[in-house]
Design a protein around this motif. Structure first.
Motif, short mmCIF file in Angstrom:
data_model
loop_
_atom_site.label_atom_id
_atom_site.label_comp_id
_atom_site.label_asym_id
_atom_site.label_seq_id
_atom_site.Cartn_x
_atom_site.Cartn_y
_atom_site.Cartn_z
N THR A 125 44.08 71.90 50.29
CA THR A 125 44.55 70.58 49.84
C THR A 125 43.41 69.55 49.77
OG1 THR A 125 45.14 70.24 52.14
CG2 THR A 125 46.94 70.77 50.64
N PHE A 126 42.31 69.83 50.47
CA PHE A 126 41.22 68.83 50.48
C PHE A 126 40.46 68.85 49.16
CE2 PHE A 126 42.34 68.58 54.78
CZ PHE A 126 41.72 67.49 55.34
N ILE A 127 39.97 67.69 48.76
CA ILE A 127 39.14 67.63 47.55
C ILE A 127 37.71 67.28 47.97
CG2 ILE A 127 40.90 67.12 45.81
CD1 ILE A 127 40.38 64.14 46.22
N HIS A 128 36.78 67.71 47.16
CA HIS A 128 35.36 67.41 47.42
C HIS A 128 35.20 65.88 47.51
CE1 HIS A 128 31.03 67.26 46.89
NE2 HIS A 128 30.99 68.59 47.02
N GLU A 129 34.42 65.43 48.46
CA GLU A 129 34.24 63.98 48.63
C GLU A 129 33.74 63.30 47.36
OE1 GLU A 129 36.20 63.01 51.20
OE2 GLU A 129 34.64 61.59 51.79
N ASN A 130 32.94 64.02 46.59
CA ASN A 130 32.43 63.41 45.35
C ASN A 130 33.54 63.14 44.34
OD1 ASN A 130 29.88 63.29 46.20
ND2 ASN A 130 29.07 64.95 44.91
N VAL A 131 34.59 63.97 44.35
CA VAL A 131 35.70 63.76 43.42
C VAL A 131 36.33 62.40 43.71
CG1 VAL A 131 37.96 64.59 42.62
CG2 VAL A 131 36.18 66.23 43.23
N ARG A 132 36.51 62.13 44.99
CA ARG A 132 37.15 60.87 45.36
C ARG A 132 36.17 59.69 45.25
NH1 ARG A 132 37.54 57.79 49.97
NH2 ARG A 132 36.40 59.25 51.28
N LYS A 133 35.02 59.83 45.97
CA LYS A 133 34.12 58.67 46.12
C LYS A 133 33.44 58.29 44.82
CE LYS A 133 32.90 58.59 50.99
NZ LYS A 133 32.09 59.38 51.89
N ARG A 134 32.91 59.30 44.14
CA ARG A 134 32.11 58.97 42.96
C ARG A 134 32.93 58.98 41.69
NH1 ARG A 134 26.58 59.00 44.11
NH2 ARG A 134 26.26 59.71 46.22
N PHE A 135 33.92 59.87 41.68
CA PHE A 135 34.64 60.04 40.43
C PHE A 135 35.86 59.11 40.37
CE2 PHE A 135 37.23 62.21 37.27
CZ PHE A 135 36.30 62.34 36.27
N LEU A 136 36.83 59.32 41.26
CA LEU A 136 38.06 58.52 41.20
C LEU A 136 37.77 57.03 41.44
CD1 LEU A 136 40.68 60.82 42.98
CD2 LEU A 136 40.46 60.34 40.56
N GLU A 137 36.86 56.75 42.36
CA GLU A 137 36.59 55.34 42.66
C GLU A 137 35.75 54.68 41.58
OE1 GLU A 137 35.39 54.88 46.73
OE2 GLU A 137 37.30 55.69 47.45
N GLY A 138 35.31 55.47 40.60
CA GLY A 138 34.57 54.89 39.48
C GLY A 138 35.49 54.33 38.40
N PHE A 139 36.79 54.57 38.52
CA PHE A 139 37.70 54.06 37.50
C PHE A 139 37.86 52.54 37.62
CE2 PHE A 139 39.01 58.47 37.12
CZ PHE A 139 39.23 58.57 35.76
N HIS A 140 38.30 51.94 36.54
CA HIS A 140 38.60 50.51 36.56
C HIS A 140 39.75 50.26 37.52
CE1 HIS A 140 39.45 46.54 34.50
NE2 HIS A 140 38.13 46.55 34.67
N TYR A 141 39.80 49.08 38.14
CA TYR A 141 40.77 48.85 39.23
C TYR A 141 42.22 49.05 38.79
CZ TYR A 141 41.98 44.36 37.14
OH TYR A 141 42.43 43.40 36.28
N ASP A 142 42.53 48.81 37.48
CA ASP A 142 43.93 48.93 37.05
C ASP A 142 44.17 50.20 36.22
OD1 ASP A 142 42.54 48.19 34.84
OD2 ASP A 142 43.88 46.56 34.24
N ALA A 143 43.34 51.22 36.45
CA ALA A 143 43.51 52.48 35.69
C ALA A 143 44.88 53.08 35.96
CB ALA A 143 42.42 53.46 36.11
#
Ligand code: ACO
Length: 439
Positions: A125-143
């Motif tokens: 169930t865990f995702i690579h930290e880069n998926v969350r920190k660098r990828f998902l958190e790179g989206f615009h705030y209202d994505a």
């Protein structure tokens, strides 16, 4: 598995097919007998008889694009079965993870097989930290969380390079487990980001649905304890949404998979197809419609406006179900259970009135329009606290099992790359005109 062409052997030992259709090419006067197998005529038999004459069938309304032994659906009788098991029995007695196993493997698991399966899914169930920190958190705030999910699933293929080994059974099974296990984590992460809440790591001591609810709603408590009625309701919704044979998103999965793309890319394509309001976005449209209607008193006028062409009654009608959608019946019961915990969704009375009026109106009766699975699912999600934008995401989580089952079946069938024909209706050949000579 295709049935052998059924033959009748006469007294002289001559064979003829038991069920067939005869066509005459009026240009040549030639006739051809084509066998009907499993309710269909093989298009390649047709093309041998009349080469160059294509079937014209936009939206595949009358075309069977594959053989499948996963889900049986009889739209006239309102029947839905996964691997032969009626959806009503699975919704009452099974769990989403068991249904996912059933879909993928064709049989219900033994106790030991289920333990291994649940353990494998739980521990991926865990995702690579880069998926969350660098990828998902790179989206615009209202994505939109569904846009984030589609992109994140596609991005996973860059983290698991072995995913390209689609004919290696070990790699294939690893990617299937990863996708089913990580979908809730990505979904909840997309939601938390969109509301500015910190990411919650998976809790592998919880069951599939509870773990998702924990990642969605946990704040500061050491352990999230979801209401068992809500957990079970979500699990039932996951079961009902796990597969639905050759729908738009599953077709996208099979088509993209037929190019031998990795399963993350194919699943992202399927999820993108699910995003549209005619498919996975319909329950969101139902809530918007009910909110717009505003009160029971406005229902008759709204129905009249639909009848006179002012839009569609969202959550009504289905390409295949023409008597009722069996999932809608189950979901209506689930809604009552959820409302006993959350309190009644104030839009429920409008929905019930709408259903009552529509089901007794000749416009809807003559067109065989009934509530589909989306008519009530949105009311449940809303009562459970899910924002509208999460509705298609909630559909994508369980449908991942169905998509992957079809992907696997398609690869095992040694299918060709999907590549339909077209009927060209454009210009004949013409010469290029230099810009200064164009009128
Ligand atoms: N409200 C009013 N009229 C409708 C509706 C509706 N929801 N659905 C179909 N009709 C009418 C059409 O206007 C058409 O009438 P006509 O013959 O007078 O022109 C007739 O019924 C047939 O409609 P089609 O669009 O040809 O039916 P189709 O099988 O292509 O569409 C669909 C199926 C897309 C589901 C359609 O019923 C619809 O738009 N429903 C609302 C959206 C919805 O609930 N989608 C969820 C589907 S379930 C799922 O994806 C999980």
């Amino acid at each position: 598995m295709a049935q052998p062409v059924p033959c009748i052997v006469d007294e002289e030992g001559l064979e003829s097919v038991a069920e067939s259709i005869t066509i005459t090419d009026n240009r040549t006067g030639e006739t051809f007998e084509l066998p009907i197998v499993n309710g269909g005529v093989a298009a390649n038999e047709w093309s041998k008889a009349v080469p160059g004459v294509w079937f014209y069938d936009p939206a595949f309304m009358y075309t069977a694009a594959c053989e499948s032994s996963i889900t049986y659906l009889d739209g006239e009788a309102g029947v839905l079965r996964y691997r032969g098991y009626p959806i009503e029995q699975l919704a009452e007695k099974s769990s989403y993870l068991e249904v996912a196993y059933l879909l993928l493997n064709g049989e219900l698991p033994t106790a030991e097989q289920y333990d291994v399966w649940r353990h494998d899914v739980t521990y991926h169930t865990f995702i690579h930290e880069n998926v969350r920190k660098r990828f998902l958190e790179g989206f615009h705030y209202d994505a939109h969380p569904m846009g984030m999910l589609v992109s994140a699933v596609a991005a996973l293929s860059t983290f698991y390079l072995d995913a390209k080994d689609i004919f290696d059974p070990e790699s294939r099974s690893k990617q299937i487990i990863r996708l089913i296990a990580k979908m809730p984590t990505l979904a909840a992460a997309a939601h938390r980001f969109s509301v500015g809440m910190p990411f919650v790591y998976p809790d592998n001591t919880l069951d599939f649905a509870s773990n998702f609810l924990s990642m969605m709603w946990k704040v500061a408590e050491p352990r999230f304890e979801p209401d068992p009625v809500l957990t079970r309701a979500l699990d039932v919704l996951f079961i009902l949404h796990a597969d639905h044979e050759q729908n738009c998103s599953t077709t996208a999965m099979r088509v993209v998979g037929s190019s031998h793309a990795d399963p993350y890319s194919a699943t992202a394509a399927a999820a993108a197809a699910l995003y549209g309001p005619r498919h996975g976005g319909a329950n969101e449209a139902v809530i918007k419609m009910l909110t717009e209607i505003g009160s029971i008193d406005n229902v008759p006028a709204f129905v009249e406006s639909v009848k006179s062409g002012g839009g569609r009654l969202q959550g009504f009608g289905h390409r295949v179900y023409k008597s009722y959608d069996p999932r809608a019946t189950i979901i209506k019961r689930t809604a009552d259970e959820v409302f006993s915990v959350t309190g009644k969704n104030p839009l429920l009375d409008i929905a019930l009135k709408l259903e009552e009026i529509a089901l007794s109106d000749d416009y809807f009766i003559s067109r065989r329009l009934y509530p589909n699975v989306d008519f009530y699912s949105g009311l449940i999600y809303q009562a459970m606290g899910f924002p509208l934008e999460m509705f298609p995401v909630l559909f994508a989580i369980p449908r991942t099992a169905g998509w992957l089952t079809h992907w696997q079946e398609m690869l095992d069938q040694d299918s060709k790359i999907a590549r339909p024909r077209q009927l060209y209706i454009g210009d004949d050949a013409r010469d290029y005109v230099p810009v200064e000579a164009r009128g």
